[in-house]
Design a protein around this motif. Structure first.
Motif, PDB file in Angstrom:
ATOM      1  N   LEU A 217     -39.243 -35.026  72.123  1.00 21.90           N
ATOM      2  CA  LEU A 217     -40.646 -34.930  72.544  1.00 21.90           C
ATOM      3  C   LEU A 217     -41.281 -33.632  72.041  1.00 21.90           C
ATOM      4  O   LEU A 217     -42.424 -33.629  71.581  1.00 21.90           O
ATOM      5  CB  LEU A 217     -40.760 -34.990  74.075  1.00 21.90           C
ATOM      6  N   THR A 218     -40.543 -32.541  72.123  1.00 21.13           N
ATOM      7  CA  THR A 218     -41.047 -31.254  71.635  1.00 21.13           C
ATOM      8  C   THR A 218     -41.307 -31.320  70.135  1.00 21.13           C
ATOM      9  O   THR A 218     -42.355 -30.875  69.658  1.00 21.13           O
ATOM     10  CB  THR A 218     -40.040 -30.129  71.965  1.00 21.13           C
ATOM     11  N   HIS A 219     -40.381 -31.894  69.379  1.00 23.80           N
ATOM     12  CA  HIS A 219     -40.557 -32.011  67.930  1.00 23.80           C
ATOM     13  C   HIS A 219     -41.732 -32.911  67.571  1.00 23.80           C
ATOM     14  O   HIS A 219     -42.353 -32.730  66.525  1.00 23.80           O
ATOM     15  CB  HIS A 219     -39.286 -32.549  67.282  1.00 23.80           C
ATOM     16  N   ALA A 220     -42.015 -33.882  68.432  1.00 22.17           N
ATOM     17  CA  ALA A 220     -43.134 -34.800  68.176  1.00 22.17           C
ATOM     18  C   ALA A 220     -44.463 -34.219  68.649  1.00 22.17           C
ATOM     19  O   ALA A 220     -45.518 -34.770  68.342  1.00 22.17           O
ATOM     20  CB  ALA A 220     -42.885 -36.134  68.865  1.00 22.17           C
ATOM     21  N   GLY A 221     -44.409 -33.120  69.410  1.00 25.72           N
ATOM     22  CA  GLY A 221     -45.640 -32.555  69.957  1.00 25.72           C
ATOM     23  C   GLY A 221     -46.228 -33.421  71.054  1.00 25.72           C
ATOM     24  O   GLY A 221     -47.432 -33.404  71.286  1.00 25.72           O
ATOM     25  N   LEU A 222     -45.377 -34.177  71.740  1.00 28.99           N
ATOM     26  CA  LEU A 222     -45.839 -35.061  72.803  1.00 28.99           C
ATOM     27  C   LEU A 222     -45.737 -34.358  74.148  1.00 28.99           C
ATOM     28  O   LEU A 222     -44.959 -33.425  74.316  1.00 28.99           O
ATOM     29  CB  LEU A 222     -45.028 -36.364  72.792  1.00 28.99           C
ATOM     30  N   PRO A 223     -46.529 -34.810  75.125  1.00 21.94           N
ATOM     31  CA  PRO A 223     -46.658 -34.063  76.380  1.00 21.94           C
ATOM     32  C   PRO A 223     -45.445 -34.079  77.304  1.00 21.94           C
ATOM     33  O   PRO A 223     -44.694 -35.042  77.346  1.00 21.94           O
ATOM     34  CB  PRO A 223     -47.855 -34.723  77.070  1.00 21.94           C
TER      35      PRO A 223
ATOM     36  N   ALA B  30     -31.765 -44.822  81.475  1.00 22.22           N
ATOM     37  CA  ALA B  30     -31.364 -44.573  80.093  1.00 22.22           C
ATOM     38  C   ALA B  30     -32.187 -45.413  79.111  1.00 22.22           C
ATOM     39  O   ALA B  30     -32.494 -44.963  78.004  1.00 22.22           O
ATOM     40  CB  ALA B  30     -29.876 -44.838  79.911  1.00 22.22           C
ATOM     41  N   ALA B  31     -32.575 -46.616  79.515  1.00 19.79           N
ATOM     42  CA  ALA B  31     -33.413 -47.452  78.647  1.00 19.79           C
ATOM     43  C   ALA B  31     -34.794 -46.824  78.460  1.00 19.79           C
ATOM     44  O   ALA B  31     -35.351 -46.848  77.357  1.00 19.79           O
ATOM     45  CB  ALA B  31     -33.535 -48.857  79.221  1.00 19.79           C
ATOM     46  N   LEU B  32     -35.350 -46.261  79.538  1.00 16.62           N
ATOM     47  CA  LEU B  32     -36.645 -45.580  79.432  1.00 16.62           C
ATOM     48  C   LEU B  32     -36.538 -44.342  78.547  1.00 16.62           C
ATOM     49  O   LEU B  32     -37.429 -44.062  77.738  1.00 16.62           O
ATOM     50  CB  LEU B  32     -37.165 -45.211  80.821  1.00 16.62           C
ATOM     51  N   ALA B  33     -35.441 -43.605  78.688  1.00 18.54           N
ATOM     52  CA  ALA B  33     -35.232 -42.432  77.841  1.00 18.54           C
ATOM     53  C   ALA B  33     -35.076 -42.862  76.381  1.00 18.54           C
ATOM     54  O   ALA B  33     -35.638 -42.233  75.479  1.00 18.54           O
ATOM     55  CB  ALA B  33     -34.015 -41.654  78.307  1.00 18.54           C
ATOM     56  N   ASN B  34     -34.340 -43.934  76.150  1.00 19.12           N
ATOM     57  CA  ASN B  34     -34.162 -44.446  74.799  1.00 19.12           C
ATOM     58  C   ASN B  34     -35.509 -44.847  74.189  1.00 19.12           C
ATOM     59  O   ASN B  34     -35.797 -44.535  73.034  1.00 19.12           O
ATOM     60  CB  ASN B  34     -33.202 -45.635  74.823  1.00 19.12           C
ATOM     61  N   ARG B  35     -36.330 -45.516  74.968  1.00 22.83           N
ATOM     62  CA  ARG B  35     -37.670 -45.907  74.502  1.00 22.83           C
ATOM     63  C   ARG B  35     -38.506 -44.680  74.159  1.00 22.83           C
ATOM     64  O   ARG B  35     -39.210 -44.652  73.141  1.00 22.83           O
ATOM     65  CB  ARG B  35     -38.353 -46.734  75.580  1.00 22.83           C
ATOM     66  N   THR B  36     -38.396 -43.644  74.973  1.00 21.57           N
ATOM     67  CA  THR B  36     -39.135 -42.408  74.734  1.00 21.57           C
ATOM     68  C   THR B  36     -38.661 -41.744  73.442  1.00 21.57           C
ATOM     69  O   THR B  36     -39.477 -41.291  72.633  1.00 21.57           O
ATOM     70  CB  THR B  36     -38.977 -41.445  75.929  1.00 21.57           C
ATOM     71  N   VAL B  37     -37.349 -41.700  73.246  1.00 21.35           N
ATOM     72  CA  VAL B  37     -36.792 -41.109  72.021  1.00 21.35           C
ATOM     73  C   VAL B  37     -37.265 -41.882  70.794  1.00 21.35           C
ATOM     74  O   VAL B  37     -37.676 -41.288  69.789  1.00 21.35           O
ATOM     75  CB  VAL B  37     -35.243 -41.058  72.092  1.00 21.35           C
TER      76      VAL B  37
ATOM     77  N   THR C  13     -39.969 -43.701  70.426  1.00 21.75           N
ATOM     78  CA  THR C  13     -41.395 -43.464  70.223  1.00 21.75           C
ATOM     79  C   THR C  13     -41.629 -42.103  69.583  1.00 21.75           C
ATOM     80  O   THR C  13     -42.365 -41.976  68.601  1.00 21.75           O
ATOM     81  CB  THR C  13     -42.161 -43.561  71.562  1.00 21.75           C
ATOM     82  N   ALA C  14     -40.988 -41.081  70.135  1.00 27.72           N
ATOM     83  CA  ALA C  14     -41.153 -39.728  69.602  1.00 27.72           C
ATOM     84  C   ALA C  14     -40.612 -39.629  68.177  1.00 27.72           C
ATOM     85  O   ALA C  14     -41.225 -38.981  67.318  1.00 27.72           O
ATOM     86  CB  ALA C  14     -40.466 -38.716  70.516  1.00 27.72           C
ATOM     87  N   ALA C  15     -39.490 -40.280  67.904  1.00 26.64           N
ATOM     88  CA  ALA C  15     -38.929 -40.266  66.549  1.00 26.64           C
ATOM     89  C   ALA C  15     -39.886 -40.921  65.560  1.00 26.64           C
ATOM     90  O   ALA C  15     -40.023 -40.467  64.421  1.00 26.64           O
ATOM     91  CB  ALA C  15     -37.576 -40.970  66.530  1.00 26.64           C
ATOM     92  N   GLY C  16     -40.580 -41.972  65.994  1.00 27.82           N
ATOM     93  CA  GLY C  16     -41.579 -42.610  65.133  1.00 27.82           C
ATOM     94  C   GLY C  16     -42.739 -41.687  64.826  1.00 27.82           C
ATOM     95  O   GLY C  16     -43.231 -41.654  63.698  1.00 27.82           O
ATOM     96  N   VAL C  17     -43.164 -40.920  65.814  1.00 30.30           N
ATOM     97  CA  VAL C  17     -44.256 -39.957  65.607  1.00 30.30           C
ATOM     98  C   VAL C  17     -43.829 -38.905  64.586  1.00 30.30           C
ATOM     99  O   VAL C  17     -44.583 -38.568  63.667  1.00 30.30           O
ATOM    100  CB  VAL C  17     -44.666 -39.298  66.950  1.00 30.30           C
ATOM    101  N   ILE C  18     -42.615 -38.405  64.732  1.00 30.45           N
ATOM    102  CA  ILE C  18     -42.114 -37.389  63.798  1.00 30.45           C
ATOM    103  C   ILE C  18     -41.986 -37.971  62.398  1.00 30.45           C
ATOM    104  O   ILE C  18     -42.413 -37.356  61.418  1.00 30.45           O
ATOM    105  CB  ILE C  18     -40.751 -36.833  64.277  1.00 30.45           C
TER     106      ILE C  18
END
Length: 177
Positions: free
Chosen positions: A33-39, A122-129, A131-136
């Motif tokens: 999330l930090t690398h993606a600049g997400l809140p 863990a599924a929610l965390a995986n989804r977040t990762v 999403t953030a990886a796509g932004v990066i």
């Protein structure tokens, strides 16, 4: 990452599963999330560590689930607001992956294992990762995809080392590809 990177078989032991789940929620997700600049990645870092008791009684992960749901809502609002400022770019993890494929594979397996135990954390965390990886990978983050890839690979190797030391009975698999 090296093609022979060890992967922890999940579910392994309750303690090993807890270590990996804690790493996913409180380390990897805030990092990406930090690398993606997400809140609000700090919200996840401040959560209580995931323990074997959380794995034995997945209802104890409800604070983690709530925090992840709130972060996902914030991400959605953030991404929608950004669409008005510049033309949409496709979010992808295949062109310049921001997280190694092996790490995504392990987080996906972990998400399924914890979901089978009764928690979507863990599924929610995986989804977040993801999403953030796509932004990066789309070049819209605060870090370059390679820098994020290297940092997340290091984070994964660190947690695997910790599991190996703390839980010798946990199964570590090395893909012979």
């Amino acid at each position: 990452m090296h093609p022979h990177t060890p992967a922890v078989a999940v579910p392994a032991t309750p303690r090993a599963t807890a270590l990996l789940t804690d790493w996913l929620i409180r380390d990897l997700t805030p990092l990406v999330l930090t690398h993606a600049g997400l809140p609000d990645p700090q919200r996840l870092s401040r959560l209580a560590p995931v323990t074997g008791a959380h794995i034995a009684r997945p209802g104890k992960l409800r604070r983690h689930v709530r925090a992840l749901e709130q972060v996902l809502v914030q991400i959605e609002v953030h991404l929608r607001a950004g669409l008005h400022r510049r033309p949409p770019t496709p979010l992808t993890t295949s062109s310049a992956p921001a997280v190694p494929g092996e790490v995504l594979e392990v987080t996906g397996l972990l998400a399924g294992a914890v979901a089978e135990l009764g928690s979507p954390a863990a599924a929610l965390a995986n989804r977040t990762v993801l999403t953030a990886a796509g932004v990066i990978a789309a070049g819209a983050g605060t870090a370059e995809a390679f820098d994020s890839w290297s940092t997340t690979a290091w984070s994964y190797c660190t947690v695997v080392s910790q599991v190996w030391q703390d839980e010798p009975q946990a199964r570590l698999l090395v893909d012979p590809r």
